[in-house]
Design a protein around this motif. Structure first.
Motif, PDB file in Angstrom:
ATOM      1  N   ASP A   1       0.847  -1.193   0.000  1.00  0.00           N
ATOM      2  CA  ASP A   1       0.000   0.000   0.000  1.00  0.00           C
ATOM      3  C   ASP A   1       0.880   1.240   0.000  1.00  0.00           C
ATOM      4  N   PRO A   2       0.876   2.029  -1.083  1.00  0.00           N
ATOM      5  CA  PRO A   2       1.797   3.164  -1.170  1.00  0.00           C
ATOM      6  C   PRO A   2       1.331   4.398  -0.401  1.00  0.00           C
ATOM      7  N   ARG A   3       0.107   4.406   0.069  1.00  0.00           N
ATOM      8  CA  ARG A   3      -0.413   5.602   0.721  1.00  0.00           C
ATOM      9  C   ARG A   3       0.263   5.799   2.081  1.00  0.00           C
ATOM     10  N   PRO A   4       0.715   7.014   2.376  1.00  0.00           N
ATOM     11  CA  PRO A   4       1.327   7.245   3.682  1.00  0.00           C
ATOM     12  C   PRO A   4       0.306   7.135   4.798  1.00  0.00           C
ATOM     13  N   ARG A   5       0.761   6.670   5.954  1.00  0.00           N
ATOM     14  CA  ARG A   5      -0.093   6.610   7.141  1.00  0.00           C
ATOM     15  C   ARG A   5       0.294   7.737   8.085  1.00  0.00           C
ATOM     16  N   VAL A   6      -0.718   8.483   8.487  1.00  0.00           N
ATOM     17  CA  VAL A   6      -0.551   9.570   9.452  1.00  0.00           C
ATOM     18  C   VAL A   6      -1.123   9.131  10.786  1.00  0.00           C
ATOM     19  N   LEU A   7      -0.370   9.350  11.847  1.00  0.00           N
ATOM     20  CA  LEU A   7      -0.852   9.071  13.195  1.00  0.00           C
ATOM     21  C   LEU A   7      -1.120  10.389  13.906  1.00  0.00           C
ATOM     22  N   HIS A   8      -2.386  10.637  14.237  1.00  0.00           N
ATOM     23  CA  HIS A   8      -2.745  11.778  15.075  1.00  0.00           C
ATOM     24  C   HIS A   8      -2.762  11.309  16.521  1.00  0.00           C
ATOM     25  N   LEU A   9      -1.954  11.942  17.334  1.00  0.00           N
ATOM     26  CA  LEU A   9      -1.834  11.610  18.751  1.00  0.00           C
ATOM     27  C   LEU A   9      -2.400  12.773  19.550  1.00  0.00           C
ATOM     28  N   THR A  10      -3.396  12.509  20.387  1.00  0.00           N
ATOM     29  CA  THR A  10      -4.015  13.632  21.094  1.00  0.00           C
ATOM     30  C   THR A  10      -4.463  13.271  22.503  1.00  0.00           C
ATOM     31  N   GLN A  11      -4.233  14.169  23.392  1.00  0.00           N
ATOM     32  CA  GLN A  11      -4.790  14.237  24.734  1.00  0.00           C
ATOM     33  C   GLN A  11      -4.743  15.723  25.069  1.00  0.00           C
ATOM     34  N   PRO A  12      -5.860  16.416  25.113  1.00  0.00           N
ATOM     35  CA  PRO A  12      -7.211  16.004  25.461  1.00  0.00           C
ATOM     36  C   PRO A  12      -8.022  15.433  24.291  1.00  0.00           C
ATOM     37  N   VAL A  13      -9.244  14.996  24.655  1.00  0.00           N
ATOM     38  CA  VAL A  13     -10.127  14.368  23.671  1.00  0.00           C
ATOM     39  C   VAL A  13     -11.460  15.105  23.575  1.00  0.00           C
ATOM     40  N   GLU A  14     -11.510  16.355  24.038  1.00  0.00           N
ATOM     41  CA  GLU A  14     -12.734  17.123  23.944  1.00  0.00           C
ATOM     42  C   GLU A  14     -12.400  18.560  23.594  1.00  0.00           C
ATOM     43  N   GLY A  15     -13.426  19.356  23.346  1.00  0.00           N
ATOM     44  CA  GLY A  15     -13.236  20.776  23.090  1.00  0.00           C
ATOM     45  C   GLY A  15     -12.638  21.054  21.726  1.00  0.00           C
ATOM     46  N   GLY A  16     -11.990  22.222  21.635  1.00  0.00           N
ATOM     47  CA  GLY A  16     -11.475  22.681  20.360  1.00  0.00           C
ATOM     48  C   GLY A  16     -10.412  21.783  19.759  1.00  0.00           C
ATOM     49  N   VAL A  17      -9.551  21.193  20.601  1.00  0.00           N
ATOM     50  CA  VAL A  17      -8.504  20.317  20.084  1.00  0.00           C
ATOM     51  C   VAL A  17      -9.135  19.128  19.363  1.00  0.00           C
ATOM     52  N   ALA A  18     -10.146  18.523  19.970  1.00  0.00           N
ATOM     53  CA  ALA A  18     -10.808  17.382  19.340  1.00  0.00           C
ATOM     54  C   ALA A  18     -11.448  17.775  18.015  1.00  0.00           C
ATOM     55  N   ARG A  19     -12.052  18.963  17.956  1.00  0.00           N
ATOM     56  CA  ARG A  19     -12.686  19.385  16.703  1.00  0.00           C
ATOM     57  C   ARG A  19     -11.652  19.595  15.612  1.00  0.00           C
ATOM     58  N   VAL A  20     -10.506  20.170  15.959  1.00  0.00           N
ATOM     59  CA  VAL A  20      -9.446  20.351  14.965  1.00  0.00           C
ATOM     60  C   VAL A  20      -8.972  18.993  14.454  1.00  0.00           C
ATOM     61  N   VAL A  21      -8.747  18.053  15.355  1.00  0.00           N
ATOM     62  CA  VAL A  21      -8.283  16.713  14.953  1.00  0.00           C
ATOM     63  C   VAL A  21      -9.303  16.058  14.028  1.00  0.00           C
ATOM     64  N   LEU A  22     -10.572  16.107  14.389  1.00  0.00           N
ATOM     65  CA  LEU A  22     -11.596  15.462  13.575  1.00  0.00           C
ATOM     66  C   LEU A  22     -11.715  16.107  12.200  1.00  0.00           C
ATOM     67  N   ASP A  23     -11.586  17.413  12.137  1.00  0.00           N
ATOM     68  CA  ASP A  23     -11.631  18.084  10.828  1.00  0.00           C
ATOM     69  C   ASP A  23     -10.465  17.630   9.951  1.00  0.00           C
ATOM     70  N   LEU A  24      -9.279  17.499  10.534  1.00  0.00           N
ATOM     71  CA  LEU A  24      -8.125  17.038   9.766  1.00  0.00           C
ATOM     72  C   LEU A  24      -8.289  15.580   9.353  1.00  0.00           C
ATOM     73  N   VAL A  25      -8.774  14.746  10.266  1.00  0.00           N
ATOM     74  CA  VAL A  25      -8.986  13.329   9.941  1.00  0.00           C
ATOM     75  C   VAL A  25      -9.948  13.192   8.768  1.00  0.00           C
ATOM     76  N   LYS A  26     -11.043  13.912   8.815  1.00  0.00           N
ATOM     77  CA  LYS A  26     -12.037  13.836   7.737  1.00  0.00           C
ATOM     78  C   LYS A  26     -11.429  14.238   6.407  1.00  0.00           C
ATOM     79  N   ALA A  27     -10.696  15.359   6.383  1.00  0.00           N
ATOM     80  CA  ALA A  27     -10.096  15.830   5.139  1.00  0.00           C
ATOM     81  C   ALA A  27      -9.041  14.855   4.630  1.00  0.00           C
ATOM     82  N   GLN A  28      -8.243  14.296   5.534  1.00  0.00           N
ATOM     83  CA  GLN A  28      -7.159  13.409   5.108  1.00  0.00           C
ATOM     84  C   GLN A  28      -7.680  12.063   4.616  1.00  0.00           C
ATOM     85  N   LEU A  29      -8.725  11.554   5.232  1.00  0.00           N
ATOM     86  CA  LEU A  29      -9.346  10.337   4.716  1.00  0.00           C
ATOM     87  C   LEU A  29      -9.939  10.575   3.337  1.00  0.00           C
TER      88      LEU A  29
END
Length: 382
Positions: free
Chosen positions: A7-35
């Motif tokens: 599989d030639p596609r690169p794998r990105v690992l998002h590592l996060t703590q905390p899991v709520e609030g603005g940080v979580a929303r930023v992570v989810l927005d990036l995950v959605k776009a990258q998928l």
């Protein structure tokens, strides 16, 4: 789980703590776009709603148990993360916020491209010896970040002034401007005709709700009948409840803040520190005027013409009360600010632009060299 060697596609690992609030929303927005863009995405976090929503989007999710703050459990957290890295073998690690940035950089130590995104600097959140220790770590740990992503130029400048020598990239926060739109208030949120001030955010010292509660009696003196809604939950809920004067409502956590934004005559965020808060961007996208404290990212999130009306010094309840009352008493100004704010967010803070800027950074970090997997190193388990 090891990735397929074909599989030639690169794998990105998002590592996060905390899991709520603005940080979580930023992570989810990036995950959605990258998928959507075809990357293979793994999210490592201590469970919670972030994990559930990331799975719903189609990301691989790995449980990584870690407390929100550093403590005696840090060595075990780093060892667990090192084992997880051996299994996932990402081509790039993107660590979000102070705790994940600490554990992630200790576990990876620069062996694969590593992006650290502080989402506000850790040393601003604490005082005394703890702040000095956090700053010392950020200076040391910068050597293990191939890029430090700041969400505002002011956040970058704070890091530079603090002596954190890093390769910086500024990527302003963005929000989904198709989701946050103007609309009529619902009866539940707009139960009376009295002026309504709304503050959306985690109930914690950073967001400064205690300052707004201290300012509220003066607001009521100048605007009798005004209502204040604190939208969110957090560790300071009980303390804030004891501090609350009359005509203050605690809504608790809500799945969707849009009805509250749309019902508001004014949205206020009296933060003590930020990188660039999402709530004012969301409120402006809904066509509502905002009032924020002049902390990192605040000026950059506003249209240039808003500074005179929409910024107050942090930590000053008296100035906050005067600004809130002044805006509540000027409906024409509020309407103008809301309209200009909406157009500003649409043009400069759309989440699609944020995602593309991060994608360009990934391409830069992964380009010009073979894509490498994370190799098992026994030394990182010691």
């Amino acid at each position: 789980m090891h990735r397929s060697a074909t599989d030639p596609r690169p794998r990105v690992l998002h590592l996060t703590q905390p899991v709520e609030g603005g940080v979580a929303r930023v992570v989810l927005d990036l995950v959605k776009a990258q998928l959507t863009a075809g990357l293979r995405v793994t999210v490592a976090c201590p469970g919670g709603e972030l994990a559930a929503r990331a799975r719903d989007l189609g990301a691989e999710v790995r449980e990584w148990y870690a407390d929100r703050s550093p403590g005696a459990g840090l060595p075990d957290e780093v060892r667990r993360l090192a084992r997880l890295l051996d299994e996932v073998r990402p081509e790039l690690v993107h660590a979000h916020s102070a705790k994940a940035g600490l554990a992630g950089r200790l576990a990876v130590r620069g062996r694969v491209p590593t992006v650290f995104q502080p989402h506000a600097w850790s040393f601003e959140a604490v005082d005394g010896a703890t702040a000095a220790l956090a700053l010392r770590w950020e200076r040391w740990g910068a050597r293990w970040a191939h890029r430090v992503v700041c969400v505002s130029e002011a956040e970058r400048a704070t890091g530079v002034r603090a002596g954190i020598r890093a390769r910086y990239t500024v990527v302003p926060n963005g929000i989904d401007t198709a989701h946050f739109t103007p609309g009529p208030p619902t009866p539940d949120e707009r139960s009376t005709g009295a002026p309504l001030v709304v503050c959306v955010g985690r109930l914690c010292r950073q967001k400064g709700q205690d300052l707004l509660l201290r300012a509220w009696p003066e607001v009521l003196r100048r605007v009798p009948g005004a209502r204040l809604a604190l939208v969110g939950d957090g560790p300071d809920r009980d303390a804030l409840g004891r501090l609350a004067p009359a005509r203050v409502e605690f809504t608790g956590a809500v799945a969707d803040a849009r009805p509250w934004y749309r019902a508001a005559d004014l949205v206020v965020l009296p933060s003590r520190w930020e990188g660039m808060a999402l709530a004012p961007l969301e409120a402006m996208a809904c066509g509502r005027p905002v009032l924020v404290t002049d902390v990192d990212g605040a000026r950059e999130s506003l249209p240039p013409t808003h500074a005179a009306h929409c910024l107050v010094p942090p930590g000053r309840p008296g100035a906050l009360a005067g600004a809130v009352a002044g805006l509540l008493l000027d409906p024409e100004l509020r309407a103008s600010l809301g309209d200009r704010g909406r157009r500003h967010v649409q043009s400069t803070h759309d989440v699609r632009s944020t995602a593309e800027a991060v994608a360009e950074l990934y391409r830069e970090l992964l380009g010009g060299r073979p894509l490498v997997s994370f190799e098992r190193r026994e030394s990182i388990h010691s």
